[in-house]
Design a protein around this motif. Structure first.
Motif, mmCIF file in Angstrom:
data_model
loop_
_atom_site.group_PDB
_atom_site.id
_atom_site.type_symbol
_atom_site.label_atom_id
_atom_site.label_comp_id
_atom_site.label_asym_id
_atom_site.label_seq_id
_atom_site.Cartn_x
_atom_site.Cartn_y
_atom_site.Cartn_z
ATOM 1 N N PRO A 1 0.848 -1.195 0.000
ATOM 2 C CA PRO A 1 0.000 0.000 0.000
ATOM 3 C C PRO A 1 0.890 1.255 0.000
ATOM 4 O O PRO A 1 2.106 1.158 0.044
ATOM 5 C CB PRO A 1 -0.754 -0.115 1.320
ATOM 6 N N GLU A 2 0.274 2.432 -0.011
ATOM 7 C CA GLU A 2 1.052 3.665 0.090
ATOM 8 C C GLU A 2 1.830 3.644 1.407
ATOM 9 O O GLU A 2 1.324 3.169 2.421
ATOM 10 C CB GLU A 2 0.119 4.887 0.096
ATOM 11 N N PHE A 3 3.041 4.167 1.364
ATOM 12 C CA PHE A 3 3.796 4.312 2.610
ATOM 13 C C PHE A 3 4.490 5.661 2.624
ATOM 14 O O PHE A 3 4.794 6.228 1.566
ATOM 15 C CB PHE A 3 4.798 3.165 2.796
ATOM 16 N N SER A 4 4.695 6.194 3.819
ATOM 17 C CA SER A 4 5.462 7.430 3.954
ATOM 18 C C SER A 4 6.012 7.522 5.368
ATOM 19 O O SER A 4 5.518 6.869 6.292
ATOM 20 C CB SER A 4 4.589 8.654 3.651
ATOM 21 N N SER A 5 7.044 8.346 5.518
ATOM 22 C CA SER A 5 7.590 8.629 6.838
ATOM 23 C C SER A 5 7.248 10.074 7.177
ATOM 24 O O SER A 5 7.330 10.951 6.315
ATOM 25 C CB SER A 5 9.111 8.454 6.826
ATOM 26 N N THR A 6 6.864 10.319 8.421
ATOM 27 C CA THR A 6 6.555 11.691 8.830
ATOM 28 C C THR A 6 7.730 12.326 9.593
ATOM 29 O O THR A 6 7.590 13.388 10.176
ATOM 30 C CB THR A 6 5.281 11.721 9.708
ATOM 31 N N LYS A 7 8.908 11.669 9.557
ATOM 32 C CA LYS A 7 10.075 12.206 10.271
ATOM 33 C C LYS A 7 10.531 13.544 9.680
ATOM 34 O O LYS A 7 11.151 14.346 10.367
ATOM 35 C CB LYS A 7 11.229 11.200 10.222
ATOM 36 N N ALA A 8 10.227 13.777 8.396
ATOM 37 C CA ALA A 8 10.626 15.047 7.795
ATOM 38 C C ALA A 8 9.873 16.224 8.432
ATOM 39 O O ALA A 8 10.333 17.349 8.400
ATOM 40 C CB ALA A 8 10.382 15.015 6.288
ATOM 41 N N TYR A 9 8.716 15.934 9.022
ATOM 42 C CA TYR A 9 7.949 16.971 9.719
ATOM 43 C C TYR A 9 8.494 17.240 11.124
ATOM 44 O O TYR A 9 8.678 18.366 11.531
ATOM 45 C CB TYR A 9 6.497 16.523 9.914
ATOM 46 N N THR A 10 8.682 16.153 11.872
ATOM 47 C CA THR A 10 8.915 16.256 13.322
ATOM 48 C C THR A 10 10.360 16.028 13.741
ATOM 49 O O THR A 10 10.734 16.326 14.866
ATOM 50 C CB THR A 10 8.100 15.180 14.066
ATOM 51 N N GLY A 11 11.149 15.471 12.840
ATOM 52 C CA GLY A 11 12.443 14.947 13.249
ATOM 53 C C GLY A 11 12.214 13.617 13.944
ATOM 54 O O GLY A 11 11.068 13.182 14.123
ATOM 55 N N HIS A 12 13.302 12.971 14.329
ATOM 56 C CA HIS A 12 13.183 11.687 15.011
ATOM 57 C C HIS A 12 13.074 11.959 16.510
ATOM 58 O O HIS A 12 14.026 12.411 17.129
ATOM 59 C CB HIS A 12 14.384 10.810 14.690
ATOM 60 N N THR A 13 11.909 11.693 17.044
ATOM 61 C CA THR A 13 11.658 12.048 18.448
ATOM 62 C C THR A 13 11.951 10.873 19.395
ATOM 63 O O THR A 13 11.426 10.807 20.502
ATOM 64 C CB THR A 13 10.212 12.533 18.621
ATOM 65 N N LEU A 14 12.785 9.964 18.950
ATOM 66 C CA LEU A 14 13.320 8.862 19.757
ATOM 67 C C LEU A 14 12.231 8.076 20.492
ATOM 68 O O LEU A 14 11.350 7.518 19.858
ATOM 69 C CB LEU A 14 14.395 9.387 20.722
#
Lengths: 85, 354, 400
Positions: free
Chosen positions: C318-331
């Motif tokens: 299915p469609e996939f995406s990462s939202t880390k570009a918005y928030t950064g990696h919040t560990l």
């Protein structure tokens, strides 16, 4: 060059905490990573800091380290050519 | 629902417990307020190449888990659940001080990696090549009880058949220095055998690793059945008694059925009254046991209590050194454990002989 | 035993918003929260970018009504704010009506104060109050206190970057087994010199905006955030006539057992975690309509995770995406942040774009979703992968 190689061996043993290994155990052409001395990617990062701190050589891409840290011989040659301190 | 059993144990503590043979026959007495572990020969268990980047906590955890596995006759497990209050605190200290001392320059990754709380659980998995469930609980004095609770849920519902659980904490120089300043550690040095009578604030700090193989199948090596474990983030001194009564009732056990109660007293005059509520009241005629004079206080010290209770149930022996009172019994069938630290994070655990 | 694990409330504070609504608005408007660091003095200021929360500690303390003698770390402050939002969102007026627990996650804990006062502790009595606030469990104890959770099951999980996903997983199991009626789950981590320098030594920090799943990705941006969700049993949902936001259908955790920090080349752990989650949900891969990937934009993660996704989904991707570009990696908070985003995706039938993508990775031919997309969603899978080989997957669904 011989002095540098000796120094590198001592530093590697100390920095990487290779307790059971002595300077005599590492030949100049021994492979350091993988099957050789058994070093891995975290050791490579440790050695990158060592290059910076002791010889003023800055690497920005850890992948560069792989070739440079092939053996003591290769390392010593690279350091001699690139050191800034 | 399946039952849950302790099938193997491994302990590295300030006593010589790693051998798993004798049971506190010879006690080591310390005259200090910070006591170290008796180290096994780690090299016997860990390959030197792997050991080069192992903090003390990792070494203790790896070896205690190996001992527990061997005791249970297993090569591997379905899951690994680790409890630690502070993780590998020496490496945390090393990395923080390096940041400050060197103004963020020439830092190396090893101490940062080891400061991550789940580094012990990760290294145990790496060593065993165990790809199963792997959790690390880091909640002060119930870190270990959280691992037991998690494992119990999985075993009862047959989500796993064998699980390695354990508690591990190591000492760090700076951590000790600052905890002396705020009087969590006693100001005076004390002979460990006199801990409970100290009448002063603070306690003695220890370190250690206690690991267990828990399973939903009983076997020859089985030490005990885990009947229940509960944790409470808060309890007032006045609530302890009723909480214990309710806990026993929920598990259909009467006070008379408790053959021994293992208490986490650590000689801190400010907080030992939580235990006194039980020892001088409801359980005054029950054999009372303490252990923090043997292992010191640390976030996962209560895992040493479970080690102790497991040993009592299997060997049916109760060493003199751990007796608070003299109410010995012929048979020890059911043991209740109670622990808390500085009035917070209380736990009740119930073990039964198999 | 409760069959369903219902999500009935959510709270969040991140670099892209101080609450759920603000976060959603940023997500659909493609608004990144990545900038140069302003609140921590570091020599790396010029060569890293972070996802920083605008509010200062003082502002957060004021928001919580804390007196000046408090010893909250920033981790605890952020966590308390997000958790309180979640309780309010669920419409809980008296938390003691049901057996309620709290499972929080953190990796940094009180490190922000420790690194500030490390040597001061030894000589300055005024800052010694923070000593007890250092350990990871302290922020959780404080959040429990803020929520009025007493005499209950309150614990903390720390498994690096998968921590909050694991807190959600454990919470779901506590509801399913009937151990608790209600549990607040999530995670919180503030930025600190400790993590900035730690990740710097691993040479996986990008000096510009992070670019998940891009061939030329340079590494991650660290972020700070907290998010909490309220999970309730069928019993509570019925008795309180709750609006259920979504259900937790599946969960899986596995260990890569490959390396102390790096993921295996073929993503064994991630593959196992996704497979387990599908198994728990009794799903086949085709039942997943969107994957919120871990996608940290490090060379290693995106390759390993991408391969694992391919192994599990094959041609049913299915469609996939990462939202880390918005928030950064919040560990340790990441799993909870992205759980909130997954629920918002389900509620709004929206797939978020994978920002900053330019060049297709050469190792495989899968491409993340690049534009905001409307799609009828039934189920979303969310990955969280961390150090120590820790891999977790969660499945959120509209239906029980």
């Amino acid at each position: 060059m011989e002095v540098l190689k000796q120094e590198l061996k001592e530093n590697i043993i100390e920095q990487l905490n290779l307790e059971d290994i002595t300077v005599e155990d590492i030949a100049d052409n021994d492979v350091l990573f993988g099957d050789g001395l058994g070093l891995d990617s975290i050791d490579a990062l440790e050695l990158i800091v060592m290059l910076d701190k002791n010889y003023g050589i800055k690497l920005t891409d850890p992948k560069e380290g792989r070739a440079i840290f092939g053996s003591i011989e290769v390392m010593a040659k690279y350091i001699t050519e690139h050191r800034t301190k | 629902m399946s039952k849950v059993y302790i099938n193997g144990i491994g302990s590295i503590s300030s006593q010589k417990t790693f051998g798993n043979n004798d049971f506190l026959e010879k006690i080591l007495v310390y005259t200090n307020n910070v006591i170290p572990v008796v180290n096994p020969d780690y090299k016997e268990y860990i390959d030197p190449v792997a050991a080069r980047r192992m903090a003390k906590g990792i070494k203790m955890g790896v070896v205690a888990s190996r001992i527990a596995l061997r005791d249970a006759g297993l090569e591997n497990v379905d899951a690994i659940i680790t409890g630690t209050g502070m993780g590998c605190v020496r490496d945390s200290e090393k990395f923080v001080s390096a940041i400050i001392d060197n103004d963020e320059k020439y830092l190396t990754p090893t101490s940062f990696i080891q400061s991550t709380h789940n580094t012990v659980g990760g290294q145990i998995a790496l060593g065993l090549q165990c790809k199963g469930y792997n959790f690390t609980y880091v909640h002060a004095s119930i870190s270990f009880e959280s691992t037991l609770l998690d494992a119990k849920l999985q075993l009862e519902n047959d989500e796993a058949n064998t699980i390695l659980i354990g508690g591990v904490d190591e000492q760090g120089e700076h951590t000790i220095a600052i905890h002396k300043l705020i009087n969590h550690i006693k100001l005076e040095k004390i002979e460990t055998t006199k801990l409970l009578g100290s009448n002063t604030a603070g306690t003695i700090f220890g370190e250690g690793a206690n690991f267990f193989v828990v399973s939903n199948k009983k076997q020859d090596s089985t030490y005990a059945e885990v009947l229940a474990v509960e944790t409470y983030n808060t309890l007032l001194e006045t609530e302890v008694l009723n909480t214990v009564i309710l806990f026993l009732k929920d598990n259909n056990i009467s006070v008379e059925n408790i053959d021994a109660i293992v208490l986490g007293n650590n000689g801190d005059i400010q907080y030992d009254m939580f235990y006194n509520k039980l020892s001088s009241g409801l359980f005054k005629d029950t054999q009372q046991v303490y252990y923090k004079h043997l292992c010191g206080e640390f976030n996962t010290a209560s895992s040493f209590g479970i080690w102790l209770a497991s040993k009592i149930l299997k060997t049916q022996k109760l060493p003199e050194a751990i007796k608070i009172n003299k109410k010995s019994k012929e048979n020890y069938r059911t043991i209740l454990l109670y622990n808390q630290y500085r009035g917070e994070n209380h736990s009740l655990t119930l073990l039964r002989k198999c | 035993m409760s069959k369903g694990v219902a999500i009935t409330g959510m709270g969040i504070i991140s670099a892209i918003g101080n609450n759920v609504t603000e976060n959603y608005q940023s997500l659909i408007n493609g608004k990144k929260g990545i900038s140069r660091i302003s609140k921590i003095k570091t020599i790396h200021q010029g060569d890293i970018m972070v996802g920083e929360i605008a509010s200062t500690n003082l502002e957060l303390e004021k928001q919580l009504g804390l007196t000046s003698d408090n010893n909250y770390s920033r981790t605890a402050l952020l966590g308390a704010i997000a958790a309180k939002q979640a309780i309010e969102h669920a419409g809980i007026l008296d938390i003691t009506t049901y057996k309620t627990g709290l499972i929080s996650a953190t990796s940094v804990g009180g490190m922000d104060r420790t690194e500030a006062y490390y040597y001061d502790y030894l000589k300055n009595k005024d800052v010694q109050k923070y000593i007890e606030g250092h350990h990871a469990g302290d922020s959780t104890q404080k959040i429990a206190e803020q929520l009025g959770i007493k005499k209950s099951l309150v614990t903390t999980i720390s498994t690096a970057c998968s921590s909050a996903a694991n807190a959600i997983m454990f919470g779901a199991r506590l509801i399913k087994s009937g151990k608790l009626d209600r549990v607040v789950v999530g995670g919180t981590d503030c930025l600190s010199k400790f993590t900035i320098n730690g990740f710097k030594t691993l040479m996986i920090l990008s000096d510009t905006y992070n670019t998940p799943f891009d061939e030329n990705r340079k590494g991650l941006n660290l972020g700070e955030a907290a998010a909490f969700l309220v999970l309730e049993s069928d019993k509570v949902v019925t008795a309180e006539s709750r609006d259920v936001l979504a259900y937790i259908k599946g969960y899986g955790n596995a260990n890569d057992a490959y390396h102390q920090t790096a993921s295996s080349e073929n993503g064994d752990g991630a593959t196992l975690a996704m497979q387990k989650a599908l198994e728990v949900a009794k799903f086949i891969p085709a039942d997943i309509d969107y994957i919120n990937a871990h996608g940290t934009a490090t060379g290693n993660n995106d390759l390993s995770e991408g391969r694992a996704i391919l192994r599990v989904f094959g041609d049913k991707l299915p469609e996939f995406s990462s939202t880390k570009a918005y928030t950064g990696h919040t560990l340790a908070a990441a799993g909870a942040i992205e759980a909130v985003y997954a629920v918002l995706a389900l509620q709004n039938n929206i797939i978020y774009p994978n920002l900053n993508f330019e060049t297709q990775m050469k190792e495989f031919n899968i491409t993340p979703q690049l534009q905001l997309k409307k799609k009828e969603l039934q189920s979303v899978l969310s990955n969280s992968l961390g150090f120590g080989g820790n891999c977790s997957s969660l499945i959120f669904s509209k239906k029980q």
